[in-house]
Design a protein around this motif. Structure first.
Motif, PDB file in Angstrom:
ATOM      1  N   GLY A  26      25.914 -55.605   3.921  1.00 40.64           N
ATOM      2  CA  GLY A  26      24.406 -54.919   3.404  1.00 40.64           C
ATOM      3  C   GLY A  26      24.666 -53.482   3.393  1.00 40.64           C
ATOM      4  O   GLY A  26      23.956 -52.717   2.676  1.00 40.64           O
ATOM      5  N   ASP A  27      26.066 -53.166   3.253  1.00 42.42           N
ATOM      6  CA  ASP A  27      26.373 -51.563   2.857  1.00 42.42           C
ATOM      7  C   ASP A  27      27.595 -51.803   1.890  1.00 42.42           C
ATOM      8  O   ASP A  27      28.362 -52.690   1.901  1.00 42.42           O
ATOM      9  N   CYS A  28      27.427 -50.880   0.835  1.00 44.20           N
ATOM     10  CA  CYS A  28      28.317 -50.974  -0.481  1.00 44.20           C
ATOM     11  C   CYS A  28      29.696 -50.129  -0.127  1.00 44.20           C
ATOM     12  O   CYS A  28      29.863 -49.526   1.036  1.00 44.20           O
ATOM     13  N   TRP A  29      30.676 -50.809  -0.585  1.00 49.40           N
ATOM     14  CA  TRP A  29      31.986 -50.125  -0.375  1.00 49.40           C
ATOM     15  C   TRP A  29      31.944 -48.358  -0.885  1.00 49.40           C
ATOM     16  O   TRP A  29      32.792 -47.701  -0.174  1.00 49.40           O
ATOM     17  N   GLY A  30      31.261 -48.091  -1.700  1.00 52.47           N
ATOM     18  CA  GLY A  30      30.889 -46.635  -1.888  1.00 52.47           C
ATOM     19  C   GLY A  30      30.730 -45.778  -0.531  1.00 52.47           C
ATOM     20  O   GLY A  30      31.384 -44.759  -0.291  1.00 52.47           O
ATOM     21  N   CYS A  31      29.698 -46.321   0.037  1.00 47.36           N
ATOM     22  CA  CYS A  31      29.362 -45.684   1.569  1.00 47.36           C
ATOM     23  C   CYS A  31      30.614 -46.209   2.574  1.00 47.36           C
ATOM     24  O   CYS A  31      30.631 -44.980   3.203  1.00 47.36           O
ATOM     25  N   VAL A  32      30.801 -47.220   2.720  1.00 45.64           N
ATOM     26  CA  VAL A  32      31.733 -47.641   3.885  1.00 45.64           C
ATOM     27  C   VAL A  32      32.992 -46.915   3.673  1.00 45.64           C
ATOM     28  O   VAL A  32      33.583 -46.354   4.412  1.00 45.64           O
ATOM     29  N   GLY A  33      33.599 -46.717   2.394  1.00 45.01           N
ATOM     30  CA  GLY A  33      34.764 -46.434   2.104  1.00 45.01           C
ATOM     31  C   GLY A  33      34.822 -44.685   2.509  1.00 45.01           C
ATOM     32  O   GLY A  33      35.632 -44.100   2.960  1.00 45.01           O
ATOM     33  N   THR A  34      33.773 -44.128   2.322  1.00 47.35           N
ATOM     34  CA  THR A  34      33.574 -42.544   2.760  1.00 47.35           C
ATOM     35  C   THR A  34      33.749 -42.528   4.256  1.00 47.35           C
ATOM     36  O   THR A  34      34.267 -41.717   4.933  1.00 47.35           O
ATOM     37  N   VAL A  35      32.967 -43.424   4.974  1.00 48.74           N
ATOM     38  CA  VAL A  35      32.989 -43.452   6.233  1.00 48.74           C
ATOM     39  C   VAL A  35      34.395 -43.754   6.979  1.00 48.74           C
ATOM     40  O   VAL A  35      34.482 -43.170   8.031  1.00 48.74           O
ATOM     41  N   GLU A  36      35.160 -44.643   6.306  1.00 44.46           N
ATOM     42  CA  GLU A  36      36.255 -44.887   6.962  1.00 44.46           C
ATOM     43  C   GLU A  36      37.587 -44.350   6.499  1.00 44.46           C
ATOM     44  O   GLU A  36      38.587 -44.824   6.552  1.00 44.46           O
ATOM     45  N   LEU A  37      37.396 -43.006   6.101  1.00 40.86           N
ATOM     46  CA  LEU A  37      38.579 -42.401   5.356  1.00 40.86           C
ATOM     47  C   LEU A  37      39.542 -42.160   6.694  1.00 40.86           C
ATOM     48  O   LEU A  37      40.827 -41.757   6.121  1.00 40.86           O
ATOM     49  N   GLY A  38      39.337 -41.993   7.992  1.00 43.42           N
ATOM     50  CA  GLY A  38      40.170 -42.259   8.770  1.00 43.42           C
ATOM     51  C   GLY A  38      41.401 -43.248   9.030  1.00 43.42           C
ATOM     52  O   GLY A  38      42.387 -43.341   9.511  1.00 43.42           O
ATOM     53  N   TRP A  39      40.849 -44.271   8.406  1.00 43.21           N
ATOM     54  CA  TRP A  39      41.699 -45.497   8.336  1.00 43.21           C
ATOM     55  C   TRP A  39      42.606 -45.346   7.212  1.00 43.21           C
ATOM     56  O   TRP A  39      42.184 -45.121   5.978  1.00 43.21           O
TER      57      TRP A  39
END
Length: 67
Positions: A26-39
């Motif tokens: 339900g969330d786009c990779w545009g948002c998820v990718g920003t949140v997951e920058l630590g991985w």
């Protein structure tokens, strides 16, 4: 037909040819990718998206073409 949109930013999901619209629960990779920058895997993918112009230099997703 109404398209599904990201719960965070409202971007249409699963738009052909736009990798930032991939649906992550339900969330786009545009948002998820920003949140997951630590991985490391996500950081590498986001760095490549910055390089090809899909994202701003800070990693934020550029606005979608559909508004």
């Amino acid at each position: 037909m109404v398209s599904a949109r990201c719960n965070i930013c409202g971007r249409r999901l699963d738009v052909s040819g736009d990798p930032l619209t991939a649906d992550y629960g339900g969330d786009c990779w545009g948002c998820v990718g920003t949140v997951e920058l630590g991985w490391p895997e996500s950081a590498e993918r986001v760095a490549e998206e910055i390089r090809v112009g899909l994202r701003k230099p800070d990693g934020a997703a550029k606005p979608p073409l559909d508004g």
